[in-house]
Write a protein that holds these residues in place. Structure first.
Motif, PDB file in Angstrom:
ATOM      1  N   THR A   1      80.562 138.420  81.320  1.00  0.00           N
ATOM      2  CA  THR A   1      79.197 137.894  81.278  1.00  0.00           C
ATOM      3  C   THR A   1      78.248 139.066  81.436  1.00  0.00           C
ATOM      4  OG1 THR A   1      79.214 137.528  83.659  1.00  0.00           O
ATOM      5  CG2 THR A   1      79.825 135.664  82.278  1.00  0.00           C
ATOM      6  N   THR A   2      77.009 138.878  81.028  1.00  0.00           N
ATOM      7  CA  THR A   2      76.068 139.989  81.116  1.00  0.00           C
ATOM      8  C   THR A   2      75.259 139.965  82.401  1.00  0.00           C
ATOM      9  OG1 THR A   2      74.436 138.708  79.876  1.00  0.00           O
ATOM     10  CG2 THR A   2      75.847 140.222  78.632  1.00  0.00           C
ATOM     11  N   SER A   3      75.210 138.841  83.096  1.00  0.00           N
ATOM     12  CA  SER A   3      74.495 138.826  84.368  1.00  0.00           C
ATOM     13  C   SER A   3      75.135 137.816  85.309  1.00  0.00           C
ATOM     14  CB  SER A   3      73.010 138.508  84.184  1.00  0.00           C
ATOM     15  OG  SER A   3      72.844 137.193  83.738  1.00  0.00           O
TER      16      SER A   3
ATOM     17  N   TYR B   1      74.577 136.061  89.519  1.00  0.00           N
ATOM     18  CA  TYR B   1      73.630 135.838  90.602  1.00  0.00           C
ATOM     19  C   TYR B   1      74.376 135.923  91.922  1.00  0.00           C
ATOM     20  CZ  TYR B   1      70.571 134.265  86.929  1.00  0.00           C
ATOM     21  OH  TYR B   1      69.811 134.211  85.796  1.00  0.00           O
TER      22      TYR B   1
ATOM     23  N   VAL C   1      72.556 142.466  86.505  1.00  0.00           N
ATOM     24  CA  VAL C   1      72.737 142.539  85.059  1.00  0.00           C
ATOM     25  C   VAL C   1      73.682 143.698  84.741  1.00  0.00           C
ATOM     26  CG1 VAL C   1      71.587 142.849  82.844  1.00  0.00           C
ATOM     27  CG2 VAL C   1      70.435 141.596  84.673  1.00  0.00           C
ATOM     28  N   LEU C   2      74.737 143.387  84.005  1.00  0.00           N
ATOM     29  CA  LEU C   2      75.737 144.379  83.633  1.00  0.00           C
ATOM     30  C   LEU C   2      75.353 145.025  82.310  1.00  0.00           C
ATOM     31  CD1 LEU C   2      78.661 142.001  84.395  1.00  0.00           C
ATOM     32  CD2 LEU C   2      78.059 143.974  85.762  1.00  0.00           C
ATOM     33  N   SER C   3      75.545 146.324  82.210  1.00  0.00           N
ATOM     34  CA  SER C   3      75.273 147.020  80.952  1.00  0.00           C
ATOM     35  C   SER C   3      76.308 146.590  79.911  1.00  0.00           C
ATOM     36  CB  SER C   3      75.312 148.531  81.160  1.00  0.00           C
ATOM     37  OG  SER C   3      76.612 148.931  81.515  1.00  0.00           O
TER      38      SER C   3
ATOM     39  N   TYR D   1      68.459 143.254  90.651  1.00  0.00           N
ATOM     40  CA  TYR D   1      67.053 142.868  90.767  1.00  0.00           C
ATOM     41  C   TYR D   1      66.907 142.049  92.043  1.00  0.00           C
ATOM     42  CZ  TYR D   1      66.773 144.318  85.918  1.00  0.00           C
ATOM     43  OH  TYR D   1      66.832 145.051  84.758  1.00  0.00           O
TER      44      TYR D   1
ATOM     45  N   ILE E   1      75.628 148.454  86.806  1.00  0.00           N
ATOM     46  CA  ILE E   1      75.065 147.167  87.185  1.00  0.00           C
ATOM     47  C   ILE E   1      73.653 147.438  87.684  1.00  0.00           C
ATOM     48  CG2 ILE E   1      75.171 145.237  88.806  1.00  0.00           C
ATOM     49  CD1 ILE E   1      78.170 145.587  88.918  1.00  0.00           C
ATOM     50  N   THR E   2      72.682 146.669  87.181  1.00  0.00           N
ATOM     51  CA  THR E   2      71.311 146.764  87.654  1.00  0.00           C
ATOM     52  C   THR E   2      71.043 145.547  88.525  1.00  0.00           C
ATOM     53  OG1 THR E   2      70.674 147.903  85.638  1.00  0.00           O
ATOM     54  CG2 THR E   2      68.906 146.987  86.973  1.00  0.00           C
TER      55      THR E   2
ATOM     56  N   THR F   1      70.255 150.566  90.575  1.00  0.00           N
ATOM     57  CA  THR F   1      71.338 150.699  89.605  1.00  0.00           C
ATOM     58  C   THR F   1      72.575 151.233  90.317  1.00  0.00           C
ATOM     59  OG1 THR F   1      69.737 151.152  87.870  1.00  0.00           O
ATOM     60  CG2 THR F   1      72.002 151.731  87.421  1.00  0.00           C
TER      61      THR F   1
ATOM     62  N   ASN G   1      69.683 138.989  91.091  1.00  0.00           N
ATOM     63  CA  ASN G   1      70.160 138.956  89.712  1.00  0.00           C
ATOM     64  C   ASN G   1      70.807 140.306  89.422  1.00  0.00           C
ATOM     65  OD1 ASN G   1      70.640 138.347  87.060  1.00  0.00           O
ATOM     66  ND2 ASN G   1      68.523 138.552  86.417  1.00  0.00           N
TER      67      ASN G   1
END
Length: 127
Positions: free
Chosen positions: A30-32, A34, A54-56, A65, A62-63, A96, A52
């Motif tokens: 998956t791209t993100s 929670y 979010v995976l590159s 938020y 991983i970023t 990041t 949140n």
């Protein structure tokens, strides 16, 4: 001429191996995700929204938020016999994290802020 032909064949074989290795790299399923705030005996500590993550597309970073105003957090990722810990700085509530050393599999991620707030979630990398 035979040496040149042999060199060309070996280069083609080497290029094929490189392309195959590139195709088998880990990719995020998956791209993100929670990360939910950890529960206590009395229920959730607050009604803050989740983190949140979010995976590159290549699965190497991983970023995060953050919903909270906090400068630093201690991030722990564990699973598949691997244990990664890192202190990250949240600039503008964004941090990041490099996860290029993690292999394919399911990992538990925990983010603990300086104020004691803990978020947990799960990340899965597949081939």
């Amino acid at each position: 001429m035979k040496k040149l032909l042999l060199l060309l064949v070996l280069c083609c074989i080497g290029a094929g191996i490189c392309f195959e290795a590139y195709a088998n790299r880990k990719r995020p399923k998956t791209t993100s995700v929670y990360l939910e705030k950890k529960m206590t005996v009395k229920g959730p500590r607050s009604v803050m929204p989740p983190i949140n993550a979010v995976l590159s597309p290549d699965g190497n970073t991983i970023t995060l938020y953050s919903p909270e105003n906090c400068d630093r957090a201690f991030v722990t990722i564990s699973g598949n016999g691997t244990y990664l810990t890192e202190m990250v700085n949240f600039g503008d509530q964004i941090a990041t994290l490099d996860v290029s050393d993690l292999d394919c599999g399911v990992y538990l991620i925990t983010v603990e802020y300086e104020n004691g707030t803990i978020y947990t979630g799960q990340i899965e990398f597949t081939e």
